[in-house]
Design a protein around this motif. Structure first.
Motif, PDB file in Angstrom:
ATOM      1  N   ILE A  34     -12.216 102.908   7.739  1.00 12.38           N
ATOM      2  CA  ILE A  34     -11.996 102.723   6.500  1.00 12.38           C
ATOM      3  C   ILE A  34     -13.207 102.784   5.641  1.00 12.38           C
ATOM      4  N   GLY A  35     -13.305 103.107   4.313  1.00 15.31           N
ATOM      5  CA  GLY A  35     -14.527 103.284   3.389  1.00 15.31           C
ATOM      6  C   GLY A  35     -14.081 103.429   2.054  1.00 15.31           C
ATOM      7  N   TRP A  36     -15.379 103.183   1.241  1.00 11.83           N
ATOM      8  CA  TRP A  36     -15.186 103.195  -0.187  1.00 11.83           C
ATOM      9  C   TRP A  36     -15.797 104.474  -0.544  1.00 11.83           C
ATOM     10  N   PHE A  37     -15.447 105.380  -1.526  1.00 14.18           N
ATOM     11  CA  PHE A  37     -16.259 106.355  -1.933  1.00 14.18           C
ATOM     12  C   PHE A  37     -16.271 106.218  -3.499  1.00 14.18           C
ATOM     13  N   ARG A  38     -17.166 107.052  -4.293  1.00 16.62           N
ATOM     14  CA  ARG A  38     -17.079 107.084  -5.705  1.00 16.62           C
ATOM     15  C   ARG A  38     -17.260 108.314  -6.218  1.00 16.62           C
ATOM     16  N   GLN A  39     -16.843 108.525  -7.478  1.00 18.46           N
ATOM     17  CA  GLN A  39     -16.664 109.802  -8.280  1.00 18.46           C
ATOM     18  C   GLN A  39     -17.514 109.300  -9.569  1.00 18.46           C
ATOM     19  N   ARG A  72     -13.477  92.982   5.404  1.00 18.60           N
ATOM     20  CA  ARG A  72     -11.981  93.126   5.688  1.00 18.60           C
ATOM     21  C   ARG A  72     -11.505  91.678   5.895  1.00 18.60           C
ATOM     22  N   ASP A  73     -10.189  91.627   5.714  1.00 21.47           N
ATOM     23  CA  ASP A  73      -9.151  90.682   5.953  1.00 21.47           C
ATOM     24  C   ASP A  73      -8.023  91.012   6.657  1.00 21.47           C
ATOM     25  N   ASN A  74      -8.158  90.737   7.909  1.00 25.37           N
ATOM     26  CA  ASN A  74      -7.131  91.507   8.700  1.00 25.37           C
ATOM     27  C   ASN A  74      -5.825  91.018   8.700  1.00 25.37           C
ATOM     28  N   ALA A  75      -5.731  89.823   8.399  1.00 26.02           N
ATOM     29  CA  ALA A  75      -4.341  89.134   7.918  1.00 26.02           C
ATOM     30  C   ALA A  75      -3.792  89.712   6.719  1.00 26.02           C
ATOM     31  N   LYS A  76      -4.491  90.180   5.844  1.00 24.63           N
ATOM     32  CA  LYS A  76      -3.890  90.790   4.548  1.00 24.63           C
ATOM     33  C   LYS A  76      -3.899  92.243   4.494  1.00 24.63           C
ATOM     34  N   ASN A  77      -4.341  92.895   5.731  1.00 26.86           N
ATOM     35  CA  ASN A  77      -4.372  94.269   5.711  1.00 26.86           C
ATOM     36  C   ASN A  77      -5.214  94.965   4.582  1.00 26.86           C
ATOM     37  N   THR A  78      -6.351  94.024   4.035  1.00 27.02           N
ATOM     38  CA  THR A  78      -6.808  94.434   3.035  1.00 27.02           C
ATOM     39  C   THR A  78      -8.514  94.481   3.380  1.00 27.02           C
ATOM     40  N   PHE A  79      -9.250  95.613   2.633  1.00 31.14           N
ATOM     41  CA  PHE A  79     -10.703  95.469   2.833  1.00 31.14           C
ATOM     42  C   PHE A  79     -11.360  95.439   1.221  1.00 31.14           C
ATOM     43  N   TYR A  80     -12.378  95.070   1.269  1.00 31.16           N
ATOM     44  CA  TYR A  80     -13.164  94.878   0.040  1.00 31.16           C
ATOM     45  C   TYR A  80     -14.649  95.547  -0.040  1.00 31.16           C
ATOM     46  N   LEU A  81     -14.982  95.655  -1.269  1.00 28.47           N
ATOM     47  CA  LEU A  81     -16.417  96.229  -1.533  1.00 28.47           C
ATOM     48  C   LEU A  81     -16.963  95.276  -2.497  1.00 28.47           C
ATOM     49  N   GLN A  82     -17.859  94.392  -2.144  1.00 26.02           N
ATOM     50  CA  GLN A  82     -18.623  93.408  -2.839  1.00 26.02           C
ATOM     51  C   GLN A  82     -19.718  94.057  -3.400  1.00 26.02           C
ATOM     52  N   MET A  83     -19.780  94.114  -4.921  1.00 26.49           N
ATOM     53  CA  MET A  83     -20.909  95.027  -5.633  1.00 26.49           C
ATOM     54  C   MET A  83     -21.782  93.925  -6.323  1.00 26.49           C
ATOM     55  N   ASP A  90     -24.191 103.117 -11.005  1.00 23.72           N
ATOM     56  CA  ASP A  90     -23.070 102.804 -10.205  1.00 23.72           C
ATOM     57  C   ASP A  90     -21.771 102.962 -10.860  1.00 23.72           C
ATOM     58  N   THR A  91     -21.877 103.438 -12.297  1.00 24.74           N
ATOM     59  CA  THR A  91     -20.777 103.664 -13.115  1.00 24.74           C
ATOM     60  C   THR A  91     -19.968 104.910 -12.437  1.00 24.74           C
ATOM     61  N   ALA A  92     -18.469 104.787 -11.994  1.00 26.08           N
ATOM     62  CA  ALA A  92     -17.617 105.804 -11.322  1.00 26.08           C
ATOM     63  C   ALA A  92     -16.429 105.128 -11.284  1.00 26.08           C
ATOM     64  N   VAL A  93     -15.473 106.141 -10.771  1.00 31.11           N
ATOM     65  CA  VAL A  93     -14.241 105.925 -10.279  1.00 31.11           C
ATOM     66  C   VAL A  93     -14.463 105.665  -8.722  1.00 31.11           C
ATOM     67  N   TYR A  94     -13.913 104.414  -8.328  1.00 27.87           N
ATOM     68  CA  TYR A  94     -14.070 104.037  -7.031  1.00 27.87           C
ATOM     69  C   TYR A  94     -12.921 104.366  -6.409  1.00 27.87           C
ATOM     70  N   PHE A  95     -12.930 104.987  -4.950  1.00 22.15           N
ATOM     71  CA  PHE A  95     -11.768 105.090  -4.243  1.00 22.15           C
ATOM     72  C   PHE A  95     -11.780 104.581  -2.906  1.00 22.15           C
ATOM     73  N   CYS A  96     -11.042 103.938  -2.283  1.00 23.67           N
ATOM     74  CA  CYS A  96     -10.630 103.578  -0.908  1.00 23.67           C
ATOM     75  C   CYS A  96     -10.127 104.448  -0.059  1.00 23.67           C
ATOM     76  N   ALA A  97     -10.240 104.856   1.387  1.00 20.03           N
ATOM     77  CA  ALA A  97      -9.822 105.825   1.950  1.00 20.03           C
ATOM     78  C   ALA A  97      -9.846 105.207   3.490  1.00 20.03           C
ATOM     79  N   ALA A  98      -9.083 105.985   4.288  1.00 25.95           N
ATOM     80  CA  ALA A  98      -8.794 105.774   5.545  1.00 25.95           C
ATOM     81  C   ALA A  98      -8.525 106.934   6.406  1.00 25.95           C
ATOM     82  N   ASP A  99      -9.200 107.079   7.710  1.00 26.40           N
ATOM     83  CA  ASP A  99      -9.173 108.263   8.298  1.00 26.40           C
ATOM     84  C   ASP A  99      -9.485 107.648   9.608  1.00 26.40           C
ATOM     85  N   ARG A 100      -8.989 108.218  10.824  1.00 28.39           N
ATOM     86  CA  ARG A 100      -9.327 107.983  12.143  1.00 28.39           C
ATOM     87  C   ARG A 100     -10.796 108.320  12.649  1.00 28.39           C
TER      88      ARG A 100
END
Length: 128
Positions: A34-39, A72-83, A90-100
């Motif tokens: 999993i990851g974070w991208f920005r545009q 990440r928080d496994n129990a919540k199935n959630t991941f984070y980006l602390q900035m 750094d101004t952008a639209v931030y997207f999370c993504a997942a891929d194998r």
């Protein structure tokens, strides 16, 4: 069917901090990287940070190393980006993504069409 939903964007002054969240629903992210991208405005989508959900491999873009932290928080199935120490660039639209195989693909051109799952994006604006 997995869905990713981001939250946490907003307006902040330079030097400030924000934490973005990405919650996955539908199934576990255990088999994904999993990851974070920005545009940024008028630019292509770019890699920010990534890790393997069940491993220790972490990657950051050079522009955010030492300032951003992915977690990440496994129990919540959630991941984070602390900035922290945010800059106007750094101004952008931030997207999370997942891929194998997100980490191997992370720098490919046209990344939007390459990765399996995307969130809807959350806007981050850093004022001078």
């Amino acid at each position: 069917h997995v869905q990713l939903v981001e939250s946490g964007g907003g307006l902040v002054q330079a030097g400030g901090s924000l934490r973005l969240s990405c919650e996955a629903s539908g199934r576990t992210l255990r088999d994904y990287e999993i990851g974070w991208f920005r545009q940024p405005p008028g630019k292509e989508r770019e890699f920010v940070a990534a890790f393997a959900w069940t491993g220790s491999t972490i990657r950051y873009a050079d522009s955010v190393k030492g300032r951003f932290t992915i977690s990440r928080d496994n129990a919540k199935n959630t991941f984070y980006l602390q900035m922290n120490s945010l800059k106007p660039e750094d101004t952008a639209v931030y997207f999370c993504a997942a891929d194998r195989n997100l980490i191997a693909k992370r720098l490919m051109p046209g990344i939007y069409s390459v990765l399996e799952l995307w969130g809807q994006g959350t806007a981050v604006t850093v004022s001078p």
